[in-house]
Design a protein around this motif. Structure first.
Motif, short mmCIF file in Angstrom:
data_model
loop_
_atom_site.label_atom_id
_atom_site.label_comp_id
_atom_site.label_asym_id
_atom_site.label_seq_id
_atom_site.Cartn_x
_atom_site.Cartn_y
_atom_site.Cartn_z
N HIS A 286 -17.47 14.82 25.12
CA HIS A 286 -17.07 14.93 26.53
C HIS A 286 -15.91 15.92 26.67
O HIS A 286 -15.91 16.77 27.58
CB HIS A 286 -16.66 13.55 27.04
N LEU A 287 -14.94 15.84 25.77
CA LEU A 287 -13.80 16.76 25.83
C LEU A 287 -14.24 18.19 25.59
O LEU A 287 -13.77 19.13 26.25
CB LEU A 287 -12.75 16.35 24.80
N GLU B 265 -17.60 18.97 28.58
CA GLU B 265 -17.33 18.82 30.02
C GLU B 265 -15.91 19.21 30.40
O GLU B 265 -15.68 19.66 31.52
CB GLU B 265 -17.61 17.38 30.45
N ARG B 266 -14.97 19.02 29.49
CA ARG B 266 -13.58 19.35 29.81
C ARG B 266 -13.15 20.71 29.28
O ARG B 266 -12.10 21.21 29.66
CB ARG B 266 -12.66 18.25 29.25
N THR C 247 -12.02 21.48 26.33
CA THR C 247 -10.77 21.35 25.57
C THR C 247 -10.73 22.37 24.43
O THR C 247 -11.74 22.63 23.78
CB THR C 247 -10.65 19.93 25.00
#
Length: 316
Positions: free
Chosen positions: A21-22, A25-26, A28
């Motif tokens: 997710h990091l 979607e983020r 990072t």
């Protein structure tokens, strides 16, 4: 994910899903992902060693106990420094927040667990002689040299943040009152005095250098301009200071924030009241400014210890 295949499937799967997710979607950064992978593996090891197979079994007490072990090394590996321990808790809180938002658990046990308070570091301040050498020897000649000297003199004379300095417009400078109007944090404004050397360099820049930088863009309001005639950026201002320090032979790491610290420290060492310095710096609370008094008190102790007759160690 493969990073956590050594853990029970439910636990490792959630850890991997959070990292994914990091990353996806983020967006990072890779360095942050690597650090979070280490942090979460440490947490996963702590949980697995206690028989935890999924995050559903984790209580706030477990998260709190994990935090308590970070500084002792009991949770696996070496003990962590305060900054690393704080980052690890941020990663753990993010994991539980993600699991709750995704419906993987019915509560967030880490919500009330906060990172440990980091010890407050004393600001760094340059000696007065280093600042003077920076201002007098650190800039080149020519149009850009006049601009650079004016910027550096203003930063040290006013205690402005670099964002405040490069945000100045020409109309914000009042040469008659010897002040500049700074736009501070949160939209607050303050008018602060500047010294004669800073005003002299500003006037020289405005008359002899800025018109050449403006070029055909006659309507630009910004005080400090870059080579293309636009407003100088924060990064540009930082680079000016860095180059000046190298040219002047100032070995201490220098940044605009260090120059601001130097401004405050030198005022207090000269006898300025802390509340006056608070107003000049634009601090909302005097408590923020009082960190500088710790520096000056250290200086006072050193002077006292070396000069007062009754402060000397008795000779044996």
């Amino acid at each position: 994910m493969a990073e956590f295949e050594e853990f029970p499937e439910g636990l490792g799967g959630t850890l991997g899903a959070y990292l994914n997710h990091l990353a996806v979607e983020r967006g990072t950064a890779s360095a942050t992902l690597e650090a979070y992978t280490r942090d979460l593996r440490r947490y996963g090891t702590y949980l697995a060693d206690r028989g935890v197979r999924t995050l559903r079994e984790v209580s706030s007490g477990v998260v709190g106990e994990f935090l308590a072990t970070l500084r002792t090394g009991e949770s696996g590996g070496v003990a962590l420094a305060p900054a690393s321990a704080a980052r690890t808790i941020v990663a753990v809180r993010g994991l539980h927040r993600f699991a709750f938002a995704e419906g993987l658990v019915d509560h967030d046990p880490a919500r009330e667990v906060t990172p440990p308070a980091l010890p407050r570091r004393l600001p760094k301040a340059l000696p007065v002689d280093d600042v003077l050498r920076l201002l007098e020897r650190g800039v080149a000649t020519g149009v850009r040299g006049l601009r650079d000297r004016a910027l550096l003199e203003l930063l040290y004379s006013s205690g402005a943040r670099i964002s405040e300095a490069v945000g100045l417009d020409v109309d914000d400078v009042d040469t008659r009152e010897r002040t500049v109007l700074l736009d501070g944090k949160g939209g607050g404004q303050r008018r602060v005095p500047v010294g004669r050397p800073a005003l002299d360099t500003l006037e020289a820049y405005l008359v002899r250098a800025r018109p050449g930088l403006v070029g055909r863009t006659r309507s630009v309001p910004a005080l400090f301009l870059n080579a293309r005639g636009g407003r100088l950026s924060r990064q540009g201002g930082w680079q000016i200071l860095k180059s000046a320090a190298e040219r002047a032979g100032v070995d201490t790491a220098v940044s605009p924030h260090v120059l601001r610290h130097s401004f405050a420290t030198h005022l207090l060492e000269g006898g300025a009241d802390v509340r006056v310095v608070q107003e000049l710096l634009g601090h909302a609370s005097v408590a923020t400014t009082q960190v500088y008094t710790r520096i000056t008190m250290r200086t006072l102790r050193e002077v006292y210890a070396t000069t007062h007759p009754r402060a000397q160690e008795p000779k044996r």
